[in-house]
Design a protein around this motif. Sequence first.
Motif, PDB file in Angstrom:
ATOM      1  N   ALA A   1       0.833  -1.202   0.000  1.00 52.38           N
ATOM      2  CA  ALA A   1       0.000   0.000   0.000  1.00 52.38           C
ATOM      3  C   ALA A   1       0.869   1.253   0.000  1.00 52.38           C
ATOM      4  O   ALA A   1       0.556   2.234  -0.675  1.00 52.38           O
ATOM      5  CB  ALA A   1      -0.928  -0.006   1.212  1.00 52.38           C
ATOM      6  N   LEU A   2       1.959   1.215   0.743  1.00 49.62           N
ATOM      7  CA  LEU A   2       2.879   2.356   0.776  1.00 49.62           C
ATOM      8  C   LEU A   2       3.493   2.592  -0.596  1.00 49.62           C
ATOM      9  O   LEU A   2       3.553   3.726  -1.075  1.00 49.62           O
ATOM     10  CB  LEU A   2       3.980   2.121   1.816  1.00 49.62           C
ATOM     11  CG  LEU A   2       5.053   3.195   1.915  1.00 49.62           C
ATOM     12  CD1 LEU A   2       4.460   4.522   2.358  1.00 49.62           C
ATOM     13  CD2 LEU A   2       6.141   2.755   2.875  1.00 49.62           C
ATOM     14  N   ILE A   3       3.910   1.523  -1.247  1.00 44.79           N
ATOM     15  CA  ILE A   3       4.519   1.645  -2.580  1.00 44.79           C
ATOM     16  C   ILE A   3       3.486   2.155  -3.580  1.00 44.79           C
ATOM     17  O   ILE A   3       3.772   3.068  -4.371  1.00 44.79           O
ATOM     18  CB  ILE A   3       5.117   0.296  -3.026  1.00 44.79           C
ATOM     19  CG1 ILE A   3       6.321  -0.051  -2.154  1.00 44.79           C
ATOM     20  CG2 ILE A   3       5.500   0.334  -4.498  1.00 44.79           C
ATOM     21  CD1 ILE A   3       6.822  -1.462  -2.324  1.00 44.79           C
ATOM     22  N   ASN A   4       2.282   1.614  -3.537  1.00 44.92           N
ATOM     23  CA  ASN A   4       1.237   2.058  -4.455  1.00 44.92           C
ATOM     24  C   ASN A   4       0.832   3.506  -4.208  1.00 44.92           C
ATOM     25  O   ASN A   4       0.581   4.262  -5.150  1.00 44.92           O
ATOM     26  CB  ASN A   4       0.018   1.145  -4.384  1.00 44.92           C
ATOM     27  CG  ASN A   4       0.286  -0.195  -5.015  1.00 44.92           C
ATOM     28  OD1 ASN A   4       1.065  -0.307  -5.951  1.00 44.92           O
ATOM     29  ND2 ASN A   4      -0.354  -1.228  -4.500  1.00 44.92           N
ATOM     30  N   ALA A   5       0.775   3.902  -2.937  1.00 48.81           N
ATOM     31  CA  ALA A   5       0.462   5.297  -2.622  1.00 48.81           C
ATOM     32  C   ALA A   5       1.566   6.209  -3.147  1.00 48.81           C
ATOM     33  O   ALA A   5       1.284   7.285  -3.688  1.00 48.81           O
ATOM     34  CB  ALA A   5       0.292   5.468  -1.113  1.00 48.81           C
ATOM     35  N   SER A   6       2.804   5.776  -3.032  1.00 48.64           N
ATOM     36  CA  SER A   6       3.927   6.559  -3.553  1.00 48.64           C
ATOM     37  C   SER A   6       3.849   6.695  -5.068  1.00 48.64           C
ATOM     38  O   SER A   6       4.093   7.774  -5.619  1.00 48.64           O
ATOM     39  CB  SER A   6       5.258   5.916  -3.175  1.00 48.64           C
ATOM     40  OG  SER A   6       5.420   5.894  -1.787  1.00 48.64           O
ATOM     41  N   VAL A   7       3.493   5.610  -5.745  1.00 49.79           N
ATOM     42  CA  VAL A   7       3.355   5.654  -7.206  1.00 49.79           C
ATOM     43  C   VAL A   7       2.267   6.645  -7.590  1.00 49.79           C
ATOM     44  O   VAL A   7       2.448   7.476  -8.491  1.00 49.79           O
ATOM     45  CB  VAL A   7       3.051   4.247  -7.775  1.00 49.79           C
ATOM     46  CG1 VAL A   7       2.613   4.329  -9.226  1.00 49.79           C
ATOM     47  CG2 VAL A   7       4.268   3.348  -7.636  1.00 49.79           C
ATOM     48  N   PHE A   8       1.122   6.590  -6.896  1.00 51.47           N
ATOM     49  CA  PHE A   8       0.036   7.512  -7.212  1.00 51.47           C
ATOM     50  C   PHE A   8       0.458   8.958  -6.988  1.00 51.47           C
ATOM     51  O   PHE A   8       0.244   9.822  -7.838  1.00 51.47           O
ATOM     52  CB  PHE A   8      -1.210   7.199  -6.377  1.00 51.47           C
ATOM     53  CG  PHE A   8      -2.277   8.242  -6.512  1.00 51.47           C
ATOM     54  CD1 PHE A   8      -3.079   8.276  -7.639  1.00 51.47           C
ATOM     55  CD2 PHE A   8      -2.456   9.204  -5.538  1.00 51.47           C
ATOM     56  CE1 PHE A   8      -4.057   9.246  -7.789  1.00 51.47           C
ATOM     57  CE2 PHE A   8      -3.424  10.185  -5.677  1.00 51.47           C
ATOM     58  CZ  PHE A   8      -4.235  10.200  -6.805  1.00 51.47           C
ATOM     59  N   LEU A   9       1.056   9.245  -5.826  1.00 50.20           N
ATOM     60  CA  LEU A   9       1.445  10.630  -5.514  1.00 50.20           C
ATOM     61  C   LEU A   9       2.510  11.143  -6.473  1.00 50.20           C
ATOM     62  O   LEU A   9       2.452  12.300  -6.913  1.00 50.20           O
ATOM     63  CB  LEU A   9       1.920  10.731  -4.064  1.00 50.20           C
ATOM     64  CG  LEU A   9       0.806  10.564  -3.016  1.00 50.20           C
ATOM     65  CD1 LEU A   9       1.394  10.445  -1.625  1.00 50.20           C
ATOM     66  CD2 LEU A   9      -0.190  11.706  -3.095  1.00 50.20           C
TER      67      LEU A   9
END
Length: 138
Positions: free
Chosen positions: A43-51
């Motif tokens: 989730a952290l990696i995916n949130a980083s990709v989105f941001l």
Amino acid sequence: MALDGFLPHSLARTGKKSGAPYVAIIVLCSTAFIVSVFGGLAALINASVFLLAFVYLSTSLSTSSSSGVSGAGKGFRGKHVVPTLGAAFSLLLILLTDPSEIVISLVLLTVGIPIYVFFSPKTELAKAKAEFYPPKRY
């Protein structure tokens, strides 16, 4: 960003031996750890990709709109192609992000904005900036 006055000036503190901004590193790692504990590392990696895709999209759109105004890219044939491709790729990354990670990202962004507004210094930190960017010698 702390050097430019966009974040609290305490984040610009550096270690005496290494010169690394240790306070900023501690804050960043602590935030990442807390988010990864609650949402998991994926989730952290995916949130980083989105941001990051959101930032890239904003940059691409602003580059595309400002290239004619400031005269930047004069003589460069693909001055509109590169920002358009960047925006398209950013949109693709945003669309491929799981909606739950988008919600996590937006919550992090929503929490971060008031913190930024409240704690950020209102003036530039000339002393800290001088330490990081010594005068150029020619």
